[in-house]
Design an enzyme around this catalytic site. Sequence first.
Site, PDB file in Angstrom:
ATOM      1  N   ASN A 110       0.913  -1.216  -0.074  1.00  0.00           N
ATOM      2  CA  ASN A 110      -0.046   0.097   0.131  1.00  0.00           C
ATOM      3  C   ASN A 110       0.706   1.306  -0.043  1.00  0.00           C
ATOM      4  OD1 ASN A 110      -0.357   1.870   2.464  1.00  0.00           O
ATOM      5  ND2 ASN A 110       0.237  -0.034   3.405  1.00  0.00           N
ATOM      6  N   PHE A 114      -1.434   8.237   4.516  1.00  0.00           N
ATOM      7  CA  PHE A 114      -2.291   8.879   5.496  1.00  0.00           C
ATOM      8  C   PHE A 114      -3.546   9.509   5.105  1.00  0.00           C
ATOM      9  CE2 PHE A 114       1.568   9.486   8.661  1.00  0.00           C
ATOM     10  CZ  PHE A 114       1.871   8.275   8.782  1.00  0.00           C
ATOM     11  N   SER A 174       5.803   5.214   8.668  1.00  0.00           N
ATOM     12  CA  SER A 174       5.134   4.859   7.411  1.00  0.00           C
ATOM     13  C   SER A 174       6.238   5.314   6.214  1.00  0.00           C
ATOM     14  CB  SER A 174       4.031   5.632   7.314  1.00  0.00           C
ATOM     15  OG  SER A 174       3.486   5.613   5.916  1.00  0.00           O
ATOM     16  N   ASN A 176       5.050   5.858   3.413  1.00  0.00           N
ATOM     17  CA  ASN A 176       4.463   6.877   2.373  1.00  0.00           C
ATOM     18  C   ASN A 176       4.127   8.198   2.615  1.00  0.00           C
ATOM     19  OD1 ASN A 176       3.856   4.053   0.940  1.00  0.00           O
ATOM     20  ND2 ASN A 176       2.293   3.658   2.383  1.00  0.00           N
ATOM     21  N   THR A 177       4.710   8.694   3.488  1.00  0.00           N
ATOM     22  CA  THR A 177       4.937  10.066   3.807  1.00  0.00           C
ATOM     23  C   THR A 177       6.257  10.390   3.821  1.00  0.00           C
ATOM     24  OG1 THR A 177       2.693  10.107   5.088  1.00  0.00           O
ATOM     25  CG2 THR A 177       4.327  12.016   5.446  1.00  0.00           C
ATOM     26  N   LYS A 216       6.027   3.532  17.042  1.00  0.00           N
ATOM     27  CA  LYS A 216       6.011   2.592  16.234  1.00  0.00           C
ATOM     28  C   LYS A 216       7.110   2.596  15.057  1.00  0.00           C
ATOM     29  CE  LYS A 216       3.198   0.088  13.036  1.00  0.00           C
ATOM     30  NZ  LYS A 216       1.429  -0.105  12.522  1.00  0.00           N
ATOM     31  N   ASN A 245       6.045  -1.440  11.192  1.00  0.00           N
ATOM     32  CA  ASN A 245       5.331  -1.105  10.327  1.00  0.00           C
ATOM     33  C   ASN A 245       5.435  -1.837   8.890  1.00  0.00           C
ATOM     34  OD1 ASN A 245       3.673   0.914   8.595  1.00  0.00           O
ATOM     35  ND2 ASN A 245       4.225   2.356  10.412  1.00  0.00           N
TER      36      ASN A 245
HETATM   37  C1  LIG Z   1      -3.617  -0.833   3.905  1.00  0.00           C
HETATM   38  C2  LIG Z   1      -2.640  -0.583   5.125  1.00  0.00           C
HETATM   39  C3  LIG Z   1      -2.634   0.631   5.582  1.00  0.00           C
HETATM   40  C4  LIG Z   1      -2.101   1.123   7.004  1.00  0.00           C
HETATM   41  N1  LIG Z   1      -2.084   2.011   7.383  1.00  0.00           N
HETATM   42  C5  LIG Z   1      -1.324   2.318   8.567  1.00  0.00           C
HETATM   43  C6  LIG Z   1      -1.328   3.473   9.299  1.00  0.00           C
HETATM   44  O1  LIG Z   1      -1.985   4.455   8.937  1.00  0.00           O
HETATM   45  N2  LIG Z   1      -0.713   3.769  10.325  1.00  0.00           N
HETATM   46  C7  LIG Z   1       0.222   2.790  10.645  1.00  0.00           C
HETATM   47  O2  LIG Z   1       0.955   2.939  11.779  1.00  0.00           O
HETATM   48  N3  LIG Z   1       0.249   1.558  10.021  1.00  0.00           N
HETATM   49  C8  LIG Z   1      -0.454   1.590   9.102  1.00  0.00           C
HETATM   50  N4  LIG Z   1      -0.321   0.035   8.399  1.00  0.00           N
HETATM   51  C9  LIG Z   1       0.601  -0.734   8.886  1.00  0.00           C
HETATM   52  C10 LIG Z   1       0.010  -1.795   9.774  1.00  0.00           C
HETATM   53  O3  LIG Z   1      -0.483  -1.385  10.964  1.00  0.00           O
HETATM   54  C11 LIG Z   1       0.981  -3.112  10.193  1.00  0.00           C
HETATM   55  O4  LIG Z   1       1.774  -2.536  10.899  1.00  0.00           O
HETATM   56  C12 LIG Z   1       1.568  -3.668   8.877  1.00  0.00           C
HETATM   57  O5  LIG Z   1       0.625  -3.922   7.800  1.00  0.00           O
HETATM   58  C13 LIG Z   1       2.313  -5.058   9.428  1.00  0.00           C
HETATM   59  O6  LIG Z   1       1.185  -5.881   9.831  1.00  0.00           O
HETATM   60  P1  LIG Z   1       0.275  -6.892   8.908  1.00  0.00           P
HETATM   61  O7  LIG Z   1       1.313  -7.752   8.381  1.00  0.00           O
HETATM   62  O8  LIG Z   1      -0.354  -7.803   9.791  1.00  0.00           O
HETATM   63  O9  LIG Z   1      -0.252  -6.225   8.026  1.00  0.00           O
HETATM   64  C14 LIG Z   1      -1.048  -0.160   7.340  1.00  0.00           C
HETATM   65  C15 LIG Z   1      -1.207  -1.257   6.411  1.00  0.00           C
HETATM   66  C16 LIG Z   1      -1.943  -1.407   5.638  1.00  0.00           C
HETATM   67  C17 LIG Z   1      -1.763  -2.992   5.008  1.00  0.00           C
END
Ligand SMILES: Cc1cc2nc3c(=O)[nH]c(=O)nc-3n(C[C@H](O)[C@H](O)[C@H](O)COP(=O)(O)O)c2cc1C
Length: 341
Positions: A110, A114, A174, A176-177, A216, A245
């Site tokens: 992704n 934000f 993140s 993406n920022t 985080k 993350n």
């Molecule tokens: C579509 C998407 C959006 C995410 N948005 C955020 C976010 O806004 N803030 C954040 O701290 N992590 C965000 N994450 C990261 C998740 O919270 C997590 O740390 C990461 O996906 C790893 O866990 P997973 O393998 O169980 O998905 C996002 C992940 C995905 C897939």
Amino acid sequence: MFYRLARNVLFAADPEQAHHLTLEGLRLGKRLGATALVRQRGGSPVRCMGLDFPNAVGVAPGLDKNADYFEALGALGFGFVEVGTVTPRPQPGNPKPRVFRLPEAEGLINRLGFNNRGVDHLVDRIRRRRFDGILGVNIGKNADTPIASAADDYLHCLERVYPHADYITVNVSSPNTRDLRSLQDEQALDSLLEALGRRRGELGRKHQRRVPMAVKVAPDLDDEALDGIAHAVERHEIDAVIATNTTLSRDGVEGLRHADEAGGLSGAPLRARADAVLTALRERLPSGIALIGVGGITAGQHAADKRRRGADLVQFYTGMIYRGPDLLGECLRATADPEPS
Ligand SMILES: Cc1cc2nc3c(=O)[nH]c(=O)nc-3n(C[C@H](O)[C@H](O)[C@H](O)COP(=O)(O)O)c2cc1C
């Protein structure tokens, strides 16, 4: 079983549309009282960051960025839900398409950036909450705020969510920022946490309540960077570190469709790296600082493994897309205290 059927329909849709459909369906299910049918049970209570969690398994942030769905997610049986990332002002995020499934690898990429409705909307949603689990709020900065002024955005969000959150996560990881991850450098993190720590002290006195704060971190950090983070976290009395993350690495997904899309990779391909960072942080941090393990949980045993590595709590996001609520049930059983023999 039910989710396996629904998944075929959802996977035919664009990932963001499917996300929206699922959450709206879940919310409707809760209103109609149908969520009780898929509610997962089990797990054991955990005391962490001075808070009593009904169980150790939570929703990772990103799934409910605007706090529109946490009541419905909580009704599934999660012990805690972390909403956000929220920024001071609403922002649209990056152009679509910006979410890509890698089903062969149980992965997701992704680059949302934000997208969220801003902190005022989020506060409006959480101030009247009925969810009796723990509610975390994950805070960040707007894309157009220069990195040199990032602290102002975090301070604004901290102040707004403080009276309503059980804990607050400072998201500096993140991908993406632009430049956000540079806030993980020891010096930058030190001054950010210093400012947030001071403001937290003032807010604690004002509201007569100390709200725990977590940081985080990214999985793409070397030992030296992890040393720096551990030092800064200890110096500023941070209560927990959340690891991790999404990753910029494409290890394990090379050659797959969408693997070359820009953004953060999550799900199964992230697990090994996220676990390594978790272990490295447990070695570096005193036991009084909690760890929340996230990244690549797609089966109950992965949650149990993170706990063995020193995580007090676990979270997942991508696993929910591939496995649905069954994954929560598995994780609850895998993280429950053993029955006394
Ligand atoms: C579509 C998407 C959006 C995410 N948005 C955020 C976010 O806004 N803030 C954040 O701290 N992590 C965000 N994450 C990261 C998740 O919270 C997590 O740390 C990461 O996906 C790893 O866990 P997973 O393998 O169980 O998905 C996002 C992940 C995905 C897939």
